[in-house]
Scaffold this motif. Structure first.
Motif, mmCIF file in Angstrom:
data_model
loop_
_atom_site.group_PDB
_atom_site.id
_atom_site.type_symbol
_atom_site.label_atom_id
_atom_site.label_comp_id
_atom_site.label_asym_id
_atom_site.label_seq_id
_atom_site.Cartn_x
_atom_site.Cartn_y
_atom_site.Cartn_z
ATOM 1 N N ALA A 11 0.830 -1.209 0.000
ATOM 2 C CA ALA A 11 0.000 0.000 0.000
ATOM 3 C C ALA A 11 0.862 1.255 0.000
ATOM 4 O O ALA A 11 1.837 1.350 0.731
ATOM 5 C CB ALA A 11 -0.914 -0.004 1.199
ATOM 6 N N THR A 12 0.500 2.196 -0.848
ATOM 7 C CA THR A 12 1.108 3.526 -0.852
ATOM 8 C C THR A 12 -0.025 4.538 -0.820
ATOM 9 O O THR A 12 -1.187 4.190 -0.984
ATOM 10 C CB THR A 12 1.973 3.751 -2.109
ATOM 11 N N THR A 13 0.314 5.806 -0.623
ATOM 12 C CA THR A 13 -0.737 6.816 -0.501
ATOM 13 C C THR A 13 -1.507 7.006 -1.793
ATOM 14 O O THR A 13 -2.694 7.286 -1.774
ATOM 15 C CB THR A 13 -0.140 8.162 -0.072
ATOM 16 N N ARG A 14 -0.869 6.865 -2.930
ATOM 17 C CA ARG A 14 -1.524 7.078 -4.210
ATOM 18 C C ARG A 14 -1.878 5.767 -4.900
ATOM 19 O O ARG A 14 -2.503 5.749 -5.934
ATOM 20 C CB ARG A 14 -0.550 7.823 -5.083
ATOM 21 N N GLY A 15 -1.454 4.659 -4.359
ATOM 22 C CA GLY A 15 -1.633 3.385 -5.023
ATOM 23 C C GLY A 15 -3.045 2.827 -4.898
ATOM 24 O O GLY A 15 -3.874 3.315 -4.139
ATOM 25 N N VAL A 16 -3.310 1.797 -5.675
ATOM 26 C CA VAL A 16 -4.616 1.151 -5.664
ATOM 27 C C VAL A 16 -4.594 -0.048 -4.714
ATOM 28 O O VAL A 16 -3.542 -0.576 -4.383
ATOM 29 C CB VAL A 16 -5.020 0.685 -7.082
ATOM 30 N N THR A 17 -5.782 -0.452 -4.292
ATOM 31 C CA THR A 17 -5.936 -1.649 -3.481
ATOM 32 C C THR A 17 -6.947 -2.561 -4.149
ATOM 33 O O THR A 17 -7.847 -2.093 -4.849
ATOM 34 C CB THR A 17 -6.416 -1.318 -2.052
#
Length: 147
Positions: free
Chosen positions: A32-38
């Motif tokens: 997980a990153t702040t701009r990433g998708v889940t």
């Protein structure tokens, strides 16, 4: 009285229109990153979807199908009222969403390593193309030229 335990049959995993299961989407989303998708499931149809923010500033939280589109598929999605997004890999490895603007749509898909994906709509399918994010680039050999 014989109360034999009956087992319930396992249901097949729910797939999205491109044939991905939630497990395959989770392999795409590494961390997980702040701009990433889940990778999640849709609350209504339980299809595997990717969710994330579509911009760095004033971004909207979006849910998309990972069904890569070509130019015709993108046109069909836009005519159906489904906005399109690009999924590109970040240096951390987790893909991020970016909303496609009119200029980017006019320019076409280009040659960059990204996928064009539509916003999620339950039980709506579009024609798909192979993903550019999971295919390995061709390796160059150091053979002498044939001339």
């Amino acid at each position: 009285m014989n109360l034999a335990r009956t087992s319930t049959p396992r249901r097949a995993p729910v797939k999205d229109p491109a044939g991905h299961t939630l497990a395959t989407l989770k392999t795409l989303v590494k961390r997980a990153t702040t701009r990433g998708v889940t990778a999640n499931r849709c609350r209504r149809c339980h299809a595997p979807i990717l969710t994330g923010v579509d911009a760095d500033e004033c971004g909207w939280h979006r849910a998309v199908d990972w069904t890569p589109l070509d130019q015709n598929g993108e046109l069909l999605a836009l005519l159906a009222g489904r906005p399109t997004f690009t999924i590109t890999l970040q240096p951390a490895g987790n893909p991020k969403l970016t909303k496609r603007t009119a200029i980017a749509i006019k320019r076409g898909p280009g040659v960059a390593l990204h996928d064009i994906v539509p916003e999620h709509r339950c039980h709506a399918t579009l024609p798909t193309t192979p993903s550019q994010l999971t295919t390995k680039p061709a390796t160059r050999r150091n053979d002498p030229p044939p001339f």
